[in-house]
Scaffold this motif. Structure first.
Motif, PDB file in Angstrom:
ATOM      1  N   MET A   1     -41.780 -66.689  75.331  1.00 48.41           N
ATOM      2  CA  MET A   1     -42.577 -66.264  76.460  1.00 48.41           C
ATOM      3  C   MET A   1     -43.959 -65.775  76.011  1.00 48.41           C
ATOM      4  SD  MET A   1     -42.472 -66.134  79.624  1.00 48.41           S
ATOM      5  CE  MET A   1     -42.700 -65.322  81.130  1.00 48.41           C
ATOM      6  N   ARG A   2     -43.995 -65.027  74.898  1.00 48.37           N
ATOM      7  CA  ARG A   2     -45.257 -64.519  74.372  1.00 48.37           C
ATOM      8  C   ARG A   2     -46.181 -65.666  73.988  1.00 48.37           C
ATOM      9  NH1 ARG A   2     -44.519 -59.647  70.207  1.00 48.37           N
ATOM     10  NH2 ARG A   2     -44.076 -58.306  71.958  1.00 48.37           N
ATOM     11  N   ARG A   3     -45.599 -66.683  73.392  1.00 48.69           N
ATOM     12  CA  ARG A   3     -46.380 -67.854  72.978  1.00 48.69           C
ATOM     13  C   ARG A   3     -46.983 -68.574  74.182  1.00 48.69           C
ATOM     14  NH1 ARG A   3     -47.678 -71.011  68.900  1.00 48.69           N
ATOM     15  NH2 ARG A   3     -47.427 -73.262  68.986  1.00 48.69           N
ATOM     16  N   ILE A   4     -46.212 -68.667  75.256  1.00 50.73           N
ATOM     17  CA  ILE A   4     -46.712 -69.310  76.469  1.00 50.73           C
ATOM     18  C   ILE A   4     -47.883 -68.517  77.042  1.00 50.73           C
ATOM     19  CG2 ILE A   4     -46.129 -69.888  78.865  1.00 50.73           C
ATOM     20  CD1 ILE A   4     -43.293 -70.579  77.823  1.00 50.73           C
ATOM     21  N   LYS A   5     -47.762 -67.193  77.056  1.00 50.42           N
ATOM     22  CA  LYS A   5     -48.854 -66.347  77.550  1.00 50.42           C
ATOM     23  C   LYS A   5     -50.116 -66.543  76.726  1.00 50.42           C
ATOM     24  CE  LYS A   5     -46.272 -62.614  79.735  1.00 50.42           C
ATOM     25  NZ  LYS A   5     -45.981 -61.174  79.721  1.00 50.42           N
TER      26      LYS A   5
END
Length: 159
Positions: free
Chosen positions: A1-5
């Motif tokens: 999720m952090r990578r997508i953000k």
């Protein structure tokens, strides 16, 4: 999720932030400019909704002010709001001890031609007079005066 953000933010920066100065797209300072050094780090400033509650409070309180002080001005977004809201003969004094943030604030003043209405003071404000150590926390863009542990010292501040 952090990578997508991170990916989404990188795409937004690429689409919204100009190579030099970026136009603020909404809010109380819509149409004013942000230097790239500020815009690429804080998209809420680009959209004009940074610290919305504080902006609304400033709108209520500053219309008749002739002089305003932004103590701990960071990169100057709220100083810009004050300069926009105050009468044309008003003046904003922005105090920022961090050289990195003060440099960005100086860019903000120049790109909006506010030299006559917004003055940057590269110092800290506290309840004592003299020299103290300013400690910066790079992760949160915050700092503290005086004794502090586990923070990187970036210099001395005159208060």
């Amino acid at each position: 999720m952090r990578r997508i953000k991170k990916i989404v933010k990188a795409l937004l920066v690429r689409c919204l932030v100009a190579p030099e100065n970026t136009v603020i797209r909404g809010g109380l300072v819509r149409g004013r400019l942000l230097p790239r050094s500020i815009a690429e780090r804080n998209l809420s400033m680009v959209f004009g909704n940074y610290e919305r509650q504080i902006q609304n409070l400033l709108r209520e309180q500053s219309r008749e002010c002739k002089v305003a002080y932004d103590v701990g001005a960071h990169v100057g977004f709220l100083s810009l709001v004050l300069a926009e809201l105050m009468p044309r003969n008003g003046h904003v004094h922005a105090f920022e001890p961090s050289s990195r943030e003060a440099g960005m604030l100086d860019e903000l003043i120049r790109c909006n031609s506010l030299q006559g209405r917004l003055t940057l003071h590269r110092c800290a404000v506290c309840d004592e007079v003299g020299d103290v150590t300013f400690h910066a926390n790079d992760a949160s863009f915050t700092g503290i005066l005086g004794k502090a542990t586990e923070r990187r010292q970036i210099g001395r501040a005159h208060v």
